[in-house]
Each structure stands twice: as structure tokens, then as C-alpha cells.
Design a protein around this motif. Structure first.
Motif, mmCIF file in Angstrom:
data_model
loop_
_atom_site.group_PDB
_atom_site.id
_atom_site.type_symbol
_atom_site.label_atom_id
_atom_site.label_comp_id
_atom_site.label_asym_id
_atom_site.label_seq_id
_atom_site.Cartn_x
_atom_site.Cartn_y
_atom_site.Cartn_z
ATOM 1 N N ALA A 1 -3.504 -8.431 -8.861
ATOM 2 C CA ALA A 1 -2.555 -7.000 -7.942
ATOM 3 C C ALA A 1 -3.125 -7.150 -7.005
ATOM 4 C CB ALA A 1 -2.476 -6.288 -8.956
ATOM 5 N N ILE A 2 -2.113 -7.308 -6.069
ATOM 6 C CA ILE A 2 -2.297 -7.136 -4.376
ATOM 7 C C ILE A 2 -1.092 -5.513 -4.831
ATOM 8 C CG2 ILE A 2 -2.807 -7.634 -2.003
ATOM 9 C CD1 ILE A 2 -4.440 -9.202 -3.403
ATOM 10 N N GLU A 3 -2.284 -4.529 -4.472
ATOM 11 C CA GLU A 3 -1.471 -3.658 -4.157
ATOM 12 C C GLU A 3 -2.590 -2.516 -3.838
ATOM 13 O OE1 GLU A 3 -0.540 -2.640 -7.991
ATOM 14 O OE2 GLU A 3 -2.383 -1.601 -8.458
ATOM 15 N N GLY B 1 1.158 -10.224 -8.550
ATOM 16 C CA GLY B 1 1.616 -9.356 -9.641
ATOM 17 C C GLY B 1 2.699 -8.073 -9.583
ATOM 18 N N LEU B 2 3.238 -7.485 -10.324
ATOM 19 C CA LEU B 2 4.064 -6.863 -11.110
ATOM 20 C C LEU B 2 3.226 -5.617 -11.133
ATOM 21 C CD1 LEU B 2 6.796 -6.260 -12.447
ATOM 22 C CD2 LEU B 2 5.754 -5.768 -14.305
ATOM 23 N N SER B 3 4.107 -4.959 -9.797
ATOM 24 C CA SER B 3 3.565 -3.892 -8.681
ATOM 25 C C SER B 3 4.233 -2.804 -8.207
ATOM 26 C CB SER B 3 2.384 -3.403 -7.936
ATOM 27 O OG SER B 3 1.586 -4.581 -8.309
ATOM 28 N N PRO B 4 5.713 -2.494 -9.613
ATOM 29 C CA PRO B 4 6.228 -1.746 -8.469
ATOM 30 C C PRO B 4 6.139 0.097 -8.329
ATOM 31 C CG PRO B 4 7.282 -2.270 -10.689
ATOM 32 C CD PRO B 4 6.151 -3.140 -10.476
ATOM 33 N N PHE C 1 4.051 2.314 -1.099
ATOM 34 C CA PHE C 1 2.576 2.189 -0.571
ATOM 35 C C PHE C 1 3.118 1.279 0.643
ATOM 36 C CE2 PHE C 1 1.830 5.534 -4.077
ATOM 37 C CZ PHE C 1 1.162 6.516 -3.041
ATOM 38 N N PRO C 2 2.639 0.899 1.956
ATOM 39 C CA PRO C 2 2.362 -0.069 2.398
ATOM 40 C C PRO C 2 1.324 -1.238 2.508
ATOM 41 C CG PRO C 2 2.659 1.820 4.370
ATOM 42 C CD PRO C 2 2.732 2.350 2.707
ATOM 43 N N TRP D 1 6.601 6.645 -14.283
ATOM 44 C CA TRP D 1 6.007 6.655 -13.109
ATOM 45 C C TRP D 1 5.898 5.806 -12.141
ATOM 46 C CZ3 TRP D 1 1.047 4.399 -11.809
ATOM 47 C CH2 TRP D 1 0.652 4.164 -13.077
ATOM 48 N N GLN D 2 6.421 6.336 -11.096
ATOM 49 C CA GLN D 2 4.918 5.610 -8.875
ATOM 50 C C GLN D 2 4.202 6.644 -9.101
ATOM 51 O OE1 GLN D 2 7.431 3.705 -6.235
ATOM 52 N NE2 GLN D 2 7.406 2.561 -8.868
ATOM 53 N N MET D 3 3.337 5.256 -8.398
ATOM 54 C CA MET D 3 1.996 6.396 -7.761
ATOM 55 C C MET D 3 1.966 7.726 -7.782
ATOM 56 S SD MET D 3 -0.975 5.432 -9.094
ATOM 57 C CE MET D 3 -2.086 6.369 -8.760
ATOM 58 N N GLN D 4 3.479 7.931 -6.898
ATOM 59 C CA GLN D 4 2.594 9.249 -6.284
ATOM 60 C C GLN D 4 3.680 9.889 -6.397
ATOM 61 O OE1 GLN D 4 4.608 6.463 -5.430
ATOM 62 N NE2 GLN D 4 7.412 6.445 -5.197
#
Length: 281
Positions: A35-37, A78-81, A86-87, A225-228
Motif C-alpha cells: 500500500a501507499i498510505e 492497494g486497498l486503503s480507504p 489523510f493527504p 474504522w477510519q484511521m482517524q
């Protein structure tokens, strides 16, 4: 890894005329997915891609030249919704990932290779790996395994479990950009780590674990969840405790386990897959 050490063979380095001579009973294609996140204020977006490639490099010296394993191009996006607010985060839609990985698997099967290992570094891929693997097995009779580096046995050269170097709280709650990932990045890409911004990032799941016996026990119910939701800065875990020596030990341990996993998959007979069920009463 020094260039002089053995490396895993790349699928892309084969010639098309090589494939008829590959043994379908033993040959394994390895698909690295990452992933690129965002990884908090102290780590680069490239963490998951760097970790999967670092473990692949660490596996090379431990894989016998007689083991026919071939590494497909790393799927870095990949899959990082869960990180998309986050920008900088790049994410594909679930249907895109399913189609992309499935298309690659179908291409592997057309080449006559029937064994595939999907090798992952991103926690958000667990469910979608299962879907792709089951579909390829069902439709194409491929022998497919999926694995993540963080679920492999992580033993040092003396056989000691490296997981004991981290607290129980870090194992449970430090799931993103915490002590583990920061240590590994200090070993692999120290110039990209901003340790002046690293600190202990507590997770809100620790509060729920203390307050709710079922909802917060980490097993019975799963939050969408969302990371925030876990921490507004996009990291959880004590990144301030990270060190490069521990990170290098983790990378090397994961590499040794990956090499063994590839050998075992190469040896596993294709007859593991049963064509038709026994419907006799």
C-alpha cells in the motif's frame, strides 16, 4: 541487502520460452501486495511497499537455488480507504483490487504455473486476499495461499521469538506506524524516518477495551474504522521506542520464514486440491 547476496528470482526476468520447462508440481509464483498510505507524522507513505520489498530481499539468501519460486511485480497501491482522508494516500476501489489481483493470477495460470502465494504487508488486505485466493482456486484449480509478513514466525537466529521484545499493549493496539513498523523503517529507510516527530500515539481502542467487555475485547465485534477514529494523527503505538537493531532483526526473521514458506509450498503436492467431492452415502 548487499548486491552480492542471493536474491529471489523475478518472474519478469524469465523469457517466454522458459515457461514450458517449468515444473507445475513445484513452481511457485509470489505476488507481493502492499500500500501507499499515510503512516502518521513521522513515516513516509511508502512504509508497506518498503517492508514487503525488504522482507523479499531478506528471504533471498535463505532460499535454495533449487526452489523454483518467481516474484511477480510488487503491487504497491492497494486497498486503503481507511486512510483516504489523510493527504497523499493512494487507494483503489475494492472491485479494482479484486479484478487486478485476479487478472494477474489468471495470467500466472495461463503460463502453466499452478501455485501462487499472495504475500502482503498491509493489514487492510486480509479480507480481499481471501476473496481472490478462493476465486482462483474455485475457477482455475490453482493452489493459492495468502500470507502477511507480520503473521509469520518471527524468530531470531537463536530461535527466540522477537515478539517478546514488544509489550502486550503494543501488540494489540500498536497496529499502524507504531514501534514495530518504525523500527523496521529505521533499518530499511532511515533517511525517511522523522524520529523527532515520533511519540507514543495512544489508540482509542484502548479506552473501549477498558470500558466494554464484549465490544472492546478485540475478538467478538469489529469496528468499521477510519484511521482517524483510532488517532487523529494517523498512527497508533509507541513509535518513540523504535530502534534500528530491532527492526533489522524483524526483517531478517520475516525473510527466513518467507523462504521456508516458499520451500514448503513448492513441496506441497498439487493433489492437495481435490477435484470432486465424494457423494457416496
Amino acid at each position: 541487502m548487499p548486491d552480492s547476496l542471493p536474491v529471489l528470482r523475478r518472474w519478469a526476468d524469465l523469457c517466454t520460452t522458459d515457461f514450458p520447462s517449468l515444473d507445475p508440481e513445484r513452481s511457485v509464483a509470489l505476488l507481493p501486495v502492499a500500500a501507499i498510505e499515510q503512516h502518521g507524522p513521522h513515516l513516509p507513505l511508502s512504509v508497506d511497499a518498503d517492508l514487503v520489498d525488504g522482507v523479499l530481499a531478506a528471504a533471498g539468501p535463505h532460499l535454495p537455488a533449487t526452489c523454483p519460486a518467481y516474484v511477480l511485480p510488487t503491487q504497491s497501491v492497494g486497498l486503503s480507504p481507511e486512510h483516504q482522508r489523510f493527504p497523499g494516500t493512494l487507494t483503489l476501489r475494492p472491485e479494482t483490487v479484486l479484478r487486478l489481483w485476479t487478472d494477474i493470477g489468471e495470467s500466472v495460470a495461463r503460463a502453466g504455473v499452478r501455485k501462487l502465494l499472495i504475500f502482503n504487508s498491509h493489514g487492510g488486505h486480509a479480507g480481499i486476499m481471501d476473496l481472490v485466493a478462493r476465486d482462483l482456486r474455485t475457477r482455475l484449480d490453482m493452489l493459492v495461499y495468502s500470507a502477511s509478513w507480520f503473521n509469520l514466525p518471527l524468530l531470531d537466529e537463536q530461535g527466540h521469538d522477537l515478539n517478546t521484545r514488544f509489550s502486550a499493549a503494543e501488540h494489540r493496539f500498536g497496529i499502524h506506524a507504531g514501534q514495530v513498523e518504525t523500527s523496521m523503517m529505521l533499518a530499511l529507510k532511515p533517511e525517511l524516518v522523522r524520529m523527532d516527530r515520533a511519540r507514543d500515539f495512544p489508540s482509542t481502542s484502548q479506552q473501549r477495551a477498558a470500558q466494554y467487555p464484549i465490544l472492546g475485547n478485540g475478538r467478538s465485534a469489529k469496528l468499521a474504522w477510519q484511521m482517524q477514529d483510532y488517532h487523529p494523527q494517523g498512527a497508533v503505538g509507541n513509535a518513540a521506542l523504535a530502534d534500528a537493531a530491532t527492526g533489522r532483526a524483524l526483517v531478517e526473521a520475516a525473510g527466513r520464514s518467507l523462504a521456508q514458506l516458499l520451500q514448503e509450498l513448492s513441496e506441497l503436492p498439487l493433489s492437495t486440491l481435490v477435484d470432486l467431492p465424494d457423494l457416496q452415502p
